[in-house]
Design a protein around this motif. Structure first.
Motif, PDB file in Angstrom:
ATOM      1  N   CYS A  40       9.167  -8.692   3.547  1.00 42.72           N
ATOM      2  CA  CYS A  40       8.513  -9.066   4.806  1.00 42.72           C
ATOM      3  C   CYS A  40       7.134  -8.422   4.934  1.00 42.72           C
ATOM      4  O   CYS A  40       6.206  -9.033   5.483  1.00 42.72           O
ATOM      5  CB  CYS A  40       9.391  -8.679   5.996  1.00 42.72           C
ATOM      6  N   ILE A  41       6.971  -7.205   4.424  1.00 42.20           N
ATOM      7  CA  ILE A  41       5.641  -6.579   4.425  1.00 42.20           C
ATOM      8  C   ILE A  41       4.702  -7.374   3.528  1.00 42.20           C
ATOM      9  O   ILE A  41       3.555  -7.661   3.898  1.00 42.20           O
ATOM     10  CB  ILE A  41       5.732  -5.110   3.970  1.00 42.20           C
ATOM     11  N   ARG A  42       5.177  -7.737   2.343  1.00 39.74           N
ATOM     12  CA  ARG A  42       4.330  -8.518   1.427  1.00 39.74           C
ATOM     13  C   ARG A  42       3.923  -9.844   2.046  1.00 39.74           C
ATOM     14  O   ARG A  42       2.813 -10.336   1.810  1.00 39.74           O
ATOM     15  CB  ARG A  42       5.079  -8.769   0.117  1.00 39.74           C
ATOM     16  N   ASP A  43       4.813 -10.431   2.844  1.00 38.66           N
ATOM     17  CA  ASP A  43       4.524 -11.722   3.469  1.00 38.66           C
ATOM     18  C   ASP A  43       3.674 -11.596   4.724  1.00 38.66           C
ATOM     19  O   ASP A  43       3.372 -12.618   5.367  1.00 38.66           O
ATOM     20  CB  ASP A  43       5.838 -12.436   3.832  1.00 38.66           C
ATOM     21  N   GLY A  44       3.325 -10.372   5.108  1.00 38.11           N
ATOM     22  CA  GLY A  44       2.492 -10.171   6.284  1.00 38.11           C
ATOM     23  C   GLY A  44       3.230 -10.289   7.600  1.00 38.11           C
ATOM     24  O   GLY A  44       2.607 -10.446   8.658  1.00 38.11           O
ATOM     25  N   ARG A  45       4.563 -10.195   7.561  1.00 41.37           N
ATOM     26  CA  ARG A  45       5.344 -10.361   8.790  1.00 41.37           C
ATOM     27  C   ARG A  45       5.631  -9.043   9.509  1.00 41.37           C
ATOM     28  O   ARG A  45       6.245  -9.055  10.577  1.00 41.37           O
ATOM     29  CB  ARG A  45       6.662 -11.079   8.482  1.00 41.37           C
ATOM     30  N   ASP A  87      -0.106  -1.846   9.837  1.00 43.08           N
ATOM     31  CA  ASP A  87      -1.324  -1.150  10.244  1.00 43.08           C
ATOM     32  C   ASP A  87      -1.254  -0.684  11.698  1.00 43.08           C
ATOM     33  O   ASP A  87      -1.874   0.312  12.072  1.00 43.08           O
ATOM     34  CB  ASP A  87      -2.549  -2.043  10.049  1.00 43.08           C
ATOM     35  N   SER A 136       0.851  -1.185   0.000  1.00 40.81           N
ATOM     36  CA  SER A 136       0.000   0.000   0.000  1.00 40.81           C
ATOM     37  C   SER A 136       0.890   1.239   0.000  1.00 40.81           C
ATOM     38  O   SER A 136       2.079   1.179   0.350  1.00 40.81           O
ATOM     39  CB  SER A 136      -0.899   0.027   1.235  1.00 40.81           C
ATOM     40  N   PRO A 173       3.698  -5.670  11.080  1.00 46.09           N
ATOM     41  CA  PRO A 173       2.359  -5.154  11.407  1.00 46.09           C
ATOM     42  C   PRO A 173       2.224  -3.672  11.062  1.00 46.09           C
ATOM     43  O   PRO A 173       2.083  -2.805  11.934  1.00 46.09           O
ATOM     44  CB  PRO A 173       2.267  -5.390  12.914  1.00 46.09           C
TER      45      PRO A 173
END
Length: 330
Positions: A288-293, A297, A137, A295
């Motif tokens: 790591c952001i793409r992998d959801g690791r 938000d 994003s 946070p």
């Protein structure tokens, strides 16, 4: 030549919106329409007059994401692509640059500090300083730079899985180091003087242990990372480091480091400075952001627009303990 809006720090404590010419295209550079700007501790220091070697007036802002307005010469960036801006402008010829360490270039200039930055509608930067941010994003992309600083410090430490890591200072950079120490497989403890900051940190990293300064440290650690911005705290960090451990200084402050040499030697301490970040750190953060690791938000706690930033930034500067990362939507 058309005009754009920029937020100017005219002198310490004085912010104003100003109309400026839009930047012209330059060979080897790409124009970027700025979308989001993360507000850094450096920006608060510039506003407060605590940033040395800075000439006013200055357009602040170095945590930047936006949309490319031009294509890069190598074809990796097309007009309209979301990009992360690496704000470190380097010479490419000094010893550090030749040794693949441009983060500590002898002639480094940082956007928003040594030259005007991104609290404006458009900038022009060398195309090598732009990284495609596919899958992120725009808000997350604006946080990559500060996260990369923490990731770089963790990479310097070469943590082993299962290592015990202490991060002293639970501000944004400390949290970035804690996040990437956890991703590296370390058991993470965050230490800070502020109960408010520790509560925010616990919301970001509920799996990490927290300790308030003033309490006795519960253990010694394989690695200690200082992100306090306090020379007194930096001089105390050795107290919590175990034998054979690594001490990483993320903070950069005026003052002298003083350690008792017998303690430093008997532990065979490894002492490391960590400055800025490398492209590999930016790439690691984005992966790591793409992998959801990461946070993201939970990290973006406050936001405003460019038009309102002159009002909001002084309020946030007066109470930084109540926020983690504020983002300007341009």
């Amino acid at each position: 030549m058309t005009q754009m809006t920029a937020l100017i720090c005219a002198e310490p404590g004085a912010l104003r919106l100003e109309s400026r010419p839009r930047p012209e295209p330059r060979l080897g550079h790409v124009r970027v329409r700025i979308g989001h700007v993360g507000i850094c501790g450096t920006d608060y220091h510039i506003f407060g007059g605590q940033q040395p070697f800075l000439a006013y007036p200055r357009v602040m802002g170095h945590e930047l994401s936006g949309r490319a307005l031009d294509a890069s010469s190598d074809g990796t960036i097309a007009p309209g692509d979301l990009v992360v801006v690496n704000p470190y402008l380097t010479c490419g010829t000094c010893r550090a640059c030749r040794n693949d360490a441009p983060n500590c270039c002898e002639a480094i200039a940082v956007l928003g500090v040594h030259v005007d930055g991104g609290m404006c509608e458009e900038i022009v930067v060398p195309e090598a300083n732009l990284y495609p941010a596919h899958g992120l994003s725009e808000t997350a992309a604006a946080m990559v730079e500060f996260l990369a600083i923490g990731a770089h410090g963790v990479a310097r430490a070469r943590l082993r899985p299962g290592a015990a890591a202490l991060i002293v200072g639970a501000g944004p950079i400390g949290l970035a180091a804690a996040i990437f120490a956890g991703i590296a497989g370390a058991q993470v403890t965050l230490r800070d003087a502020s109960p408010e900051r520790l509560a925010l940190a616990a919301g970001v990293l509920p799996q990490a242990r927290t300790e308030q300064v003033g309490q006795e440290a519960q253990a010694t650690y394989d690695a200690v990372f200082d992100a306090t911005g306090s020379i007194a705290a930096m001089n105390r960090g050795l107290d919590w480091l175990g034998h054979g451990g690594t001490y990483v200084l993320l903070s950069v402050v005026k003052g002298d480091l003083t350690f008792p040499d017998p303690e430093f030697h008997k532990r065979e301490t490894t002492l490391l400075a960590s400055r800025n970040a490398l492209k590999s750190d930016f790439d690691h953060v984005m992966a790591c952001i793409r992998d959801g690791r990461v946070p993201v938000d939970r990290l973006a706690t406050h936001s405003t627009t460019l038009d309102q930033a002159a009002t909001m930034l002084p309020q946030w500067a007066a109470d930084r303990g109540a926020l983690i990362k504020a983002i300007i939507h341009v």
